[in-house]
Design an enzyme around this catalytic site. Structure first.
Site, mmCIF file in Angstrom:
data_model
loop_
_atom_site.group_PDB
_atom_site.id
_atom_site.type_symbol
_atom_site.label_atom_id
_atom_site.label_comp_id
_atom_site.label_asym_id
_atom_site.label_seq_id
_atom_site.Cartn_x
_atom_site.Cartn_y
_atom_site.Cartn_z
ATOM 1 N N GLU A 92 -15.324 47.264 5.622
ATOM 2 C CA GLU A 92 -14.763 46.204 6.443
ATOM 3 C C GLU A 92 -15.865 45.185 6.505
ATOM 4 O O GLU A 92 -16.948 45.466 7.032
ATOM 5 C CB GLU A 92 -14.410 46.709 7.825
ATOM 6 C CG GLU A 92 -13.283 47.712 7.782
ATOM 7 C CD GLU A 92 -12.681 47.909 9.144
ATOM 8 O OE1 GLU A 92 -11.628 47.343 9.428
ATOM 9 O OE2 GLU A 92 -13.303 48.622 9.941
ATOM 10 N N GLU A 119 -7.826 57.511 9.071
ATOM 11 C CA GLU A 119 -8.220 56.349 8.269
ATOM 12 C C GLU A 119 -9.708 56.448 7.964
ATOM 13 O O GLU A 119 -10.508 56.765 8.834
ATOM 14 C CB GLU A 119 -7.910 55.099 9.100
ATOM 15 C CG GLU A 119 -8.480 53.809 8.569
ATOM 16 C CD GLU A 119 -8.224 52.634 9.530
ATOM 17 O OE1 GLU A 119 -7.414 52.778 10.482
ATOM 18 O OE2 GLU A 119 -8.848 51.586 9.350
ATOM 19 N N HIS A 150 -12.316 57.495 10.867
ATOM 20 C CA HIS A 150 -11.463 57.541 12.072
ATOM 21 C C HIS A 150 -10.511 58.725 11.938
ATOM 22 O O HIS A 150 -9.401 58.571 11.404
ATOM 23 C CB HIS A 150 -10.575 56.297 12.164
ATOM 24 C CG HIS A 150 -11.230 54.980 12.396
ATOM 25 N ND1 HIS A 150 -11.421 54.452 13.654
ATOM 26 C CD2 HIS A 150 -11.677 54.040 11.538
ATOM 27 C CE1 HIS A 150 -11.960 53.235 13.554
ATOM 28 N NE2 HIS A 150 -12.134 52.959 12.275
ATOM 29 N N ASP A 179 -12.457 53.991 6.707
ATOM 30 C CA ASP A 179 -12.827 52.621 6.351
ATOM 31 C C ASP A 179 -14.050 52.651 5.451
ATOM 32 O O ASP A 179 -15.154 52.961 5.888
ATOM 33 C CB ASP A 179 -13.133 51.801 7.608
ATOM 34 C CG ASP A 179 -11.901 51.602 8.454
ATOM 35 O OD1 ASP A 179 -10.808 51.519 7.878
ATOM 36 O OD2 ASP A 179 -12.036 51.545 9.693
#
Ligand SMILES: *[C@@H]1O[C@H](CO)[C@@H](O)[C@H](O)[C@H]1NC(C)=O
Ligand SMILES: *[C@@H]1O[C@H](CO)[C@@H](O)[C@H](O)[C@H]1NC(C)=O
Length: 455
Positions: free
Chosen positions: A234, A229, A245, A231
């Site tokens: 956020e 993932e 990640h 990001d």
């Protein structure tokens, strides 16, 4: 949108599968994006979005009986995962009325936090960008940048308006798992680096084994669904982080036990749950992001994220991830780190991650799992996720408050934002800010420095 009563044909469905319901027609809201080669040289793509399967009504294929109510499976229809997937269908969605998902103008997507509807209320949502009616739009982000505008002015502490990429199957797992008859058209196949166990159908089977209701409408089963993932965003009005990640696996992978990395197994699982985050506040600049700050969150702005490879090609190894903001025609470089033991950089690299983890006393599981190189491998085929959510586990304190909650906030790395740790309690934020929403718009993918103009 019309309702059609399921016909006898549904009874004849003998193949095992996570079936398709036909009571509500599925119509994907339009969200075009642009693909750019140079500033001003962009081509429009007619993409749409699809609501994740977990939010949808799950009922027996032969009628209106729920397969899942509150936070429990119907044990008659769902004695085990395979039978359940054969007996149950996920249906079409009324995006606006049921879920508060709208497109206020072309190229813009608004996600409301709480939506009152005929079933009570819906909280939060998650949608994926689609290239066609039954395929997600796959992104290769290496040596590219991804850009969009955001309005977080109505998104208070405790909420998270998230824009990220997950390494999901292009068809939602339909071809890899015979039990999945619904596919990307119905938002199946979700995975992320937290290996979420609250997903109702994974690999074409219902996650009924070990299912326990946690609270409200959700629960967790024995299985989780893992994948890398990235990001991009956020954030809320007071805090933001961008975070790679990586995982040890390079496609959506169902996990069980230690591999899911729950609890004490956090640093033994398939994925790096902590990630290597760049949160300006946490990295020592408390005046960079927020209302009236350098990036003024009381009004819209643009976010640019660049994925730089070692050799400047689309097939190189990911070396660093850079960030710019653009507001009122001004390009604002990301804030520089002001933490003892960390070089004053404003981008993410393996060196930055190592220094940050050491300075904060955190486990560098990011490096263990393969660091930037592993992240880069996954970035070649990612699905775009847009969502808004509140946090039933830790009230979003990891993003906008002090975390761990019981640690001394003066210790480097603990303070992540100025929000009250209680502000993100789900029952509180749902009651106090049901009208919260986020708007994402003008999504662009392109060569480095092609999607925005420096004034
Ligand atoms: C469970 O499903 C069966 C049919 O599969 C149905 O007859 C029954 O009413 C359902 N139970 C509940 C509580 O919805
Ligand atoms: C992109 O623009 C930034 C800021 O103007 C500059 O520092 C950087 O060198 C540029 N990168 C490329 C590949 O042109």
């Amino acid at each position: 949108m019309y309702k059609r009563v399921a016909t006898a044909l549904s009874f004849a469905s003998l193949v095992l599968g996570q079936q398709v319901g036909t009571l509500t027609a599925e119509k994907h809201p339009s969200l075009p994006i642009e693909v750019c080669t140079a500033p001003g040289s962009c081509t429009k793509e007619d993409t749409t979005v699809v609501l994740d399967a977990n939010w949808r009504w799950t009922h027996v294929t032969s009628g209106y009986t729920n397969c899942y109510t509150g936070n429990a499976w119907n044990t008659t229809a769902c004695p085990d995962g395979k039978t359940c997937a054969a007996n149950c269908a996920i249906d079409g969605a009324d995006y606006e009325k049921t879920y508060g998902i709208t497109t206020p103008q072309s190229g813009a997507l608004r996600l409301n936090f709480v939506t009152k509807n005929e079933n009570g209320q819906n909280v939060g949502s998650r949608v994926y960008l689609m290239a066609s009616d039954d395929k997600y739009r796959l992104f290769n982000l290496l040596n590219k940048e991804f850009t969009f505008d955001v309005d977080v002015s109505k998104l208070p502490c405790g909420l998270n308006g998230a824009v990220y990429f997950s390494e999901m199957d292009e068809d939602g797992g339909k071809s890899r798992f015979s039990g999945n008859k619904a596919g990307a058209k119905y938002g199946t196949g979700y995975c992320d680096s937290q290996c979420p166990q609250d997903i109702k159908f994974i690999n074409g089977e219902a996650n009924v084994e070990g299912w326990g209701g946690s609270d409200g409408n959700s629960g967790t089963g024995n299985y989780g669904t893992c994948c890398a993932e990235m990001d991009i965003w956020e954030a809320n009005l007071d805090a933001t982080a961008y975070t790679p990640h990586p995982c040890k696996v390079n496609e959506q992978t169902r996990c069980e036990g230690i591999d899911c990395g729950s609890g004490d197994n956090r640093y033994s699982g398939l994925c790096d749950k902590d990630g290597c985050d760049f949160n300006s506040f946490r990295m020592g600049n408390k005046d960079f992001y927020g209302p009236e700050k350098t990036v003024d969150t009381s009004k819209p702005f643009t976010i640019v994220t660049q994925f730089v490879t070692d050799d400047g090609t689309d097939s190189g190894t990911l070396k660093s991830i850079h960030r710019f903001y653009v507001q009122d025609g001004k390009v604002i470089p990301n804030s520089e780190t002001v933490i003892e033991g960390v070089d004053p950089v404003n981008y993410i690299s393996d060196e930055f991650c190592q220094q940050q983890k050491t300075a904060f006393g955190d486990n560098n599981y990011f490096a263990t799992v393969g660091g930037m190189a592993a992240m880069g491998k996954s970035l070649e085929k990612m699905v775009l996720v847009l969502s808004v959510w509140d946090d039933h586990a830790v009230s979003m304190n990891w993003l906008d408050s002090n975390y761990p909650t019981d640690a001394d906030p003066s210790k480097p790395g603990v303070a992540r934002g100025r929000c009250d740790p209680e502000a993100g309690l789900p029952e509180r934020v749902e009651k106090e800010h049901p009208d919260a929403y986020v708007v994402y718009s003008n999504l662009k993918l392109g060569a480095i420095n092609s999607t925005f103009t420096a004034a």
